[in-house]
Design a protein around this motif. Structure first.
Motif, PDB file in Angstrom:
ATOM      1  N   ASP A 219      -6.503  -9.987   5.284  1.00  0.00           N
ATOM      2  CA  ASP A 219      -6.996  -8.660   4.914  1.00  0.00           C
ATOM      3  C   ASP A 219      -7.233  -7.811   6.159  1.00  0.00           C
ATOM      4  O   ASP A 219      -6.855  -6.641   6.208  1.00  0.00           O
ATOM      5  CB  ASP A 219      -8.299  -8.781   4.114  1.00  0.00           C
ATOM      6  CG  ASP A 219      -8.104  -9.605   2.857  1.00  0.00           C
ATOM      7  OD1 ASP A 219      -7.225  -9.248   2.048  1.00  0.00           O
ATOM      8  OD2 ASP A 219      -8.823 -10.610   2.695  1.00  0.00           O
TER       9      ASP A 219
ATOM     10  N   MET B  47       0.838  -1.170   0.000  1.00  0.00           N
ATOM     11  CA  MET B  47       0.000   0.000   0.000  1.00  0.00           C
ATOM     12  C   MET B  47       0.881   1.230   0.000  1.00  0.00           C
ATOM     13  O   MET B  47       1.922   1.241   0.618  1.00  0.00           O
ATOM     14  CB  MET B  47      -0.892  -0.017   1.240  1.00  0.00           C
ATOM     15  CG  MET B  47      -1.971   1.026   1.187  1.00  0.00           C
ATOM     16  SD  MET B  47      -2.997   1.039   2.652  1.00  0.00           S
ATOM     17  CE  MET B  47      -3.798  -0.511   2.523  1.00  0.00           C
TER      18      MET B  47
ATOM     19  N   TYR C 233     -14.339  -8.197   5.944  1.00  0.00           N
ATOM     20  CA  TYR C 233     -13.046  -8.578   5.361  1.00  0.00           C
ATOM     21  C   TYR C 233     -13.170  -9.997   4.819  1.00  0.00           C
ATOM     22  O   TYR C 233     -13.736 -10.865   5.481  1.00  0.00           O
ATOM     23  CB  TYR C 233     -11.950  -8.543   6.427  1.00  0.00           C
ATOM     24  CG  TYR C 233     -11.842  -7.200   7.116  1.00  0.00           C
ATOM     25  CD1 TYR C 233     -10.901  -6.269   6.701  1.00  0.00           C
ATOM     26  CD2 TYR C 233     -12.688  -6.861   8.165  1.00  0.00           C
ATOM     27  CE1 TYR C 233     -10.807  -5.032   7.321  1.00  0.00           C
ATOM     28  CE2 TYR C 233     -12.604  -5.622   8.781  1.00  0.00           C
ATOM     29  CZ  TYR C 233     -11.661  -4.716   8.359  1.00  0.00           C
ATOM     30  OH  TYR C 233     -11.574  -3.488   8.959  1.00  0.00           O
TER      31      TYR C 233
ATOM     32  N   SER D  53      -4.879  -2.674  -4.618  1.00  0.00           N
ATOM     33  CA  SER D  53      -3.568  -3.315  -4.488  1.00  0.00           C
ATOM     34  C   SER D  53      -3.696  -4.829  -4.313  1.00  0.00           C
ATOM     35  O   SER D  53      -2.804  -5.571  -4.705  1.00  0.00           O
ATOM     36  CB  SER D  53      -2.775  -2.704  -3.326  1.00  0.00           C
ATOM     37  OG  SER D  53      -3.357  -3.032  -2.087  1.00  0.00           O
TER      38      SER D  53
ATOM     39  N   TYR E 281      -6.812  -0.358  -0.830  1.00  0.00           N
ATOM     40  CA  TYR E 281      -6.451  -1.716  -0.404  1.00  0.00           C
ATOM     41  C   TYR E 281      -6.930  -2.736  -1.436  1.00  0.00           C
ATOM     42  O   TYR E 281      -6.167  -3.601  -1.864  1.00  0.00           O
ATOM     43  CB  TYR E 281      -7.038  -2.035   0.980  1.00  0.00           C
ATOM     44  CG  TYR E 281      -6.643  -3.419   1.438  1.00  0.00           C
ATOM     45  CD1 TYR E 281      -5.480  -3.613   2.159  1.00  0.00           C
ATOM     46  CD2 TYR E 281      -7.399  -4.535   1.094  1.00  0.00           C
ATOM     47  CE1 TYR E 281      -5.080  -4.886   2.545  1.00  0.00           C
ATOM     48  CE2 TYR E 281      -7.011  -5.809   1.476  1.00  0.00           C
ATOM     49  CZ  TYR E 281      -5.847  -5.981   2.202  1.00  0.00           C
ATOM     50  OH  TYR E 281      -5.460  -7.240   2.561  1.00  0.00           O
TER      51      TYR E 281
ATOM     52  N   LYS F   2      -3.719  -6.878   7.666  1.00  0.00           N
ATOM     53  CA  LYS F   2      -2.988  -5.883   6.873  1.00  0.00           C
ATOM     54  C   LYS F   2      -3.661  -4.515   6.936  1.00  0.00           C
ATOM     55  O   LYS F   2      -2.988  -3.493   7.056  1.00  0.00           O
ATOM     56  CB  LYS F   2      -2.880  -6.334   5.417  1.00  0.00           C
ATOM     57  CG  LYS F   2      -1.906  -7.463   5.202  1.00  0.00           C
ATOM     58  CD  LYS F   2      -1.909  -7.901   3.744  1.00  0.00           C
ATOM     59  CE  LYS F   2      -1.035  -9.109   3.545  1.00  0.00           C
ATOM     60  NZ  LYS F   2      -1.132  -9.630   2.164  1.00  0.00           N
ATOM     61  N   PHE F   3      -4.969  -4.472   6.836  1.00  0.00           N
ATOM     62  CA  PHE F   3      -5.686  -3.201   6.801  1.00  0.00           C
ATOM     63  C   PHE F   3      -5.644  -2.491   8.150  1.00  0.00           C
ATOM     64  O   PHE F   3      -5.486  -1.280   8.212  1.00  0.00           O
ATOM     65  CB  PHE F   3      -7.136  -3.414   6.357  1.00  0.00           C
ATOM     66  CG  PHE F   3      -7.881  -2.141   6.080  1.00  0.00           C
ATOM     67  CD1 PHE F   3      -7.683  -1.455   4.896  1.00  0.00           C
ATOM     68  CD2 PHE F   3      -8.784  -1.632   6.999  1.00  0.00           C
ATOM     69  CE1 PHE F   3      -8.370  -0.275   4.627  1.00  0.00           C
ATOM     70  CE2 PHE F   3      -9.473  -0.453   6.739  1.00  0.00           C
ATOM     71  CZ  PHE F   3      -9.268   0.231   5.555  1.00  0.00           C
TER      72      PHE F   3
END
Length: 194
Positions: free
Chosen positions: A99, A1, A94, A70, A67, A102-103
């Motif tokens: 996910d 990101m 999610y 990517s 997000y 990472k987010f």
């Protein structure tokens, strides 16, 4: 990101983490499913004069769009975002634990007991059943591959799609499929469910 995406996520994190009075706002919840998806609902104070709902909505949507772009597919979805009085409420789904992690930059695992990565998580973690009987997670890994496991590094209400069977000591059972988790970035909470 990209760097801007990380800055936006930090801004969102500052708004939605650890600032609110939970008695007034409601508990943050994380719902995990046997199919792997995770749905999180956060409630936080939104009481500064310079806070703007449209700006928050745009920041969240842009961060999710970046997000997903990517990732190459729709991995995260904003279900709802509302501001009522001095509180902001958001629900985000999610596609999987990677996910979510990472987010949000928060450790989480949602999968089967057998699939758990023992290089990251403690297979010797001591769990308890509903009667208070203790069992090491390792025994469950060896005995039944159909059990599902949620491992979290945050304080929240956890809702599972199956009956909760075992928990670590920092988890309090609230119902057959609901538990209160007390964890942070330094500790893990373990919940085994059907």
């Amino acid at each position: 990101m990209k760097k801007t995406g990380i800055i936006v996520m930090l801004m969102i994190f500052c708004i939605f983490v650890g600032c609110g009075n939970k008695d007034e706002l409601g508990e943050n919840t994380v719902e995990v499913s046997q199919k792997g998806w995770i749905k999180a609902t956060v409630h936080e104070t939104f009481d500064k004069d310079y806070y703007d709902k449209k700006e928050l909505q745009t920041m969240v949507e842009n961060a999710i769009e970046e997000y997903n772009s990517s990732a190459g597919s729709e991995r995260i979805e904003l279900n709802t975002l509302s501001v009522k009085g001095n509180a902001a409420h958001a629900t985000i789904t999610y596609a999987g634990d990677e996910d979510y992690e990472k987010f949000n930059q928060i450790g989480i695992y949602n999968g089967t007991v057998k699939e758990m990565d023992e290089t990251i998580y403690d297979a010797q973690a001591e769990l308890m059943d509903q009667n208070g009987n203790k069992i090491p997670l390792r025994n469950l890994i060896l005995s039944d591959d159909s059990y599902h496991l949620a491992i979290l590094q945050e304080t929240c209400i956890l809702e599972t799609s199956g009956k909760i069977l075992y928990t670590s000591s920092n988890v309090e059972l609230k119902g057959k499929k609901t538990a209160e988790v007390t964890a942070d970035h330094k500790s893990y909470a373990y919940v085994v469910y059907e």
